[in-house]
Design an enzyme around this catalytic site. Sequence first.
Site, PDB file in Angstrom:
ATOM      1  N   ASN A  85       0.844  -1.187   0.000  1.00 52.25           N
ATOM      2  CA  ASN A  85       0.000   0.000   0.000  1.00 52.25           C
ATOM      3  C   ASN A  85       0.882   1.240   0.000  1.00 52.25           C
ATOM      4  O   ASN A  85       1.739   1.398   0.865  1.00 52.25           O
ATOM      5  CB  ASN A  85      -0.935   0.007   1.206  1.00 52.25           C
ATOM      6  CG  ASN A  85      -2.038  -1.020   1.049  1.00 52.25           C
ATOM      7  OD1 ASN A  85      -2.533  -1.248  -0.063  1.00 52.25           O
ATOM      8  ND2 ASN A  85      -2.405  -1.671   2.123  1.00 52.25           N
ATOM      9  N   ARG A 109       0.589   4.404   0.679  1.00 57.45           N
ATOM     10  CA  ARG A 109      -0.074   5.517   1.363  1.00 57.45           C
ATOM     11  C   ARG A 109       0.015   5.311   2.865  1.00 57.45           C
ATOM     12  O   ARG A 109       0.488   4.274   3.321  1.00 57.45           O
ATOM     13  CB  ARG A 109      -1.553   5.542   0.958  1.00 57.45           C
ATOM     14  CG  ARG A 109      -2.202   4.194   1.230  1.00 57.45           C
ATOM     15  CD  ARG A 109      -3.693   4.208   1.095  1.00 57.45           C
ATOM     16  NE  ARG A 109      -4.244   2.871   1.044  1.00 57.45           N
ATOM     17  CZ  ARG A 109      -4.523   2.110   2.101  1.00 57.45           C
ATOM     18  NH1 ARG A 109      -4.299   2.572   3.321  1.00 57.45           N
ATOM     19  NH2 ARG A 109      -5.016   0.904   1.966  1.00 57.45           N
TER      20      ARG A 109
END
Length: 450
Positions: A294, A296
Site C-alpha cells: 500500500n 499511502r
Amino acid sequence: MDHPPVFHKVLIANRGEIALRILRACREMGVQSVAVHSTADADAMHVRLADESICIGPPQASESYLNAAAILSAAIISNADAIHPGYGFLSENADFAAMVEEHGISFIGPSADHIRLMGDKVAAIKFCTGAGIPVVPGSGGPVESEDQARPIAEKIGYPVLVKATAGGGGRGMKVVETPAGLGEALSAARAEAMAAFGNGEVYLEKYLAQPRHIEVQVLADLHGNVVHLGERDCSMQRRHQKVIEEAPSPALTQQQREFIGQLAADATKQMGYRSVGTFEFLFEGGEFYFIEMNTRLQVEHPVTESICGLDLVREMIRVATGAPLGFTQEDVKLSGHAVECRINAENPETFAPSPGRVRDYHAPGGLGVRIDSALYTGYTVPSYYDSMVAKLIVSGTSREACLMRLRRALREFVIDGIETTIPLHQRLIEATEFRDGEYDVHWLQRFVEG
Ligand code: ADP
C-alpha cells in the site's frame, strides 16, 4: 532541523478522522491547513478546525472527495503548496498524484510511478519476486479464461483464491473450493472488480488455510535513506477488512521481525521509493508470503506510532519537502505494545450501517489512550461514506497491560444515538484466542457467525 523549510499551506484531500489527524500534524509544524468538504460535511470537525475550508461538491464521493479537478482547483485557489491525500479516496490514484505535481503542487506521498506500479497487484508481485521476496504460490500473472485458469489452479491446489489485479478493500476476491466452482468465481470476481475499479483483470493465489496478516511499515526520503518501523498484526478481520490491529505481532520472534523488516526496507530502497508505505504479507508455518504493497498512510498507522514514538504524518510532510530523514535504522527503538480498535457506525451483530445523530459522545482518556475520531455530541454521521467513526488506540508496556487498559477504555467510551461496534470489540478482546494471541485471518468470521 527542517531543511528545506516545511510547506506554507497544505490542502487535506480527505474527511473524517484522517483529515483531523493530518490537520493536527500540520498545526504542530506551523503549517496552514485547508479542508475540503462535500455539502454533507459542512458541519464536520475537520472543516471546523481547519484554517480555511472549501466546498468541493455534493455528498456523493464521486462528485466531491473523488473529484480530482475540484480538489486541484481548491488547492490553486487557496494557494496551497502541497496536498495530503490521507487514505482511501484519491490516495492511490496515480493520475491524481501526477496531475497535482504537474501543477507545481507537492503530492505528500510516493511518486505517481510507484503508486501505479504497486496499484497493479500482478506487477507488484512480479517486482517482489524479482527482489527476492517470497510471494503466495499463484498464477503470477493475469488469467484471461477458465481454460487458462484450470491447469494453474490444479497445480497450486484447491482451495484457490481469485483476486482482482486492481483490488482493494477485499473487493473482487472469491474463494474456490473445488474445480467445479472455478468458472463462476472467475466471472463473479471479474464483474465485481469491473464495478469497483473499472478493471476486471484477475489472477489466482493459493488460498491459505490459517495465515496471519503481518505488514511492515517503511519510511523513505528522497535521498535513498530508508527505515522500517516494525510490523503490525492485522489478522483480526471480517470480510477481508481489518477490525483490530496490534504491534508488535504476538506471533513473531525477534529474528523473524528483523528478517521481514529488512526485506521490506531493502525492496523499498531498490525501488527508489519515497514517503511511507506498507508491505503486506501472509504468515503461515513460519513463512512470509507477500500479498501487496500500500503506497499511502494506513488507517492503522497509530499502533506503529505508539511503539516507535514517531509522528508518521509529520515524517511524510518532512520528506515531501525534500528533507532527509533525521534518524537511521539503529535509532529506531520499538517498545511496549499497542492495539487499535476500529469503531464503526454499525449494528454490532448484523453490521448494518447506522448513520444518524450522535446524541452523546464521551471519549475515554488517561495514560496510554488515544482516540482518533471526528465525532462530537450533536454531530450527524452521514450515510454517504465509510462507516468507521473512531479509532481507539491503546498502548502499554506489555501486551497484557495493554489489553487491561483497552478493556477499561472501551468501558468508558460512550457514543449514543447511533449503533457502534464497541460491544463487538468488548466481546472480541475477552475471547481466549485473542487473549492468547492465537488467531488467524479467518478466526473472526467464524466467531461472528458462531
Ligand atoms: P485487498 O487489497 O482487497 O485488501 P489483500 O490482498 O490485501 O486484498 O488481502 C486482504 C485480506 O484477504 C488478507 O489480509 C487476508 O485476510 C485475505 N487474503 C488475501 N490473500 C489471501 C490468500 N492467498 N489466502 C488466504 N487469505 C487471503
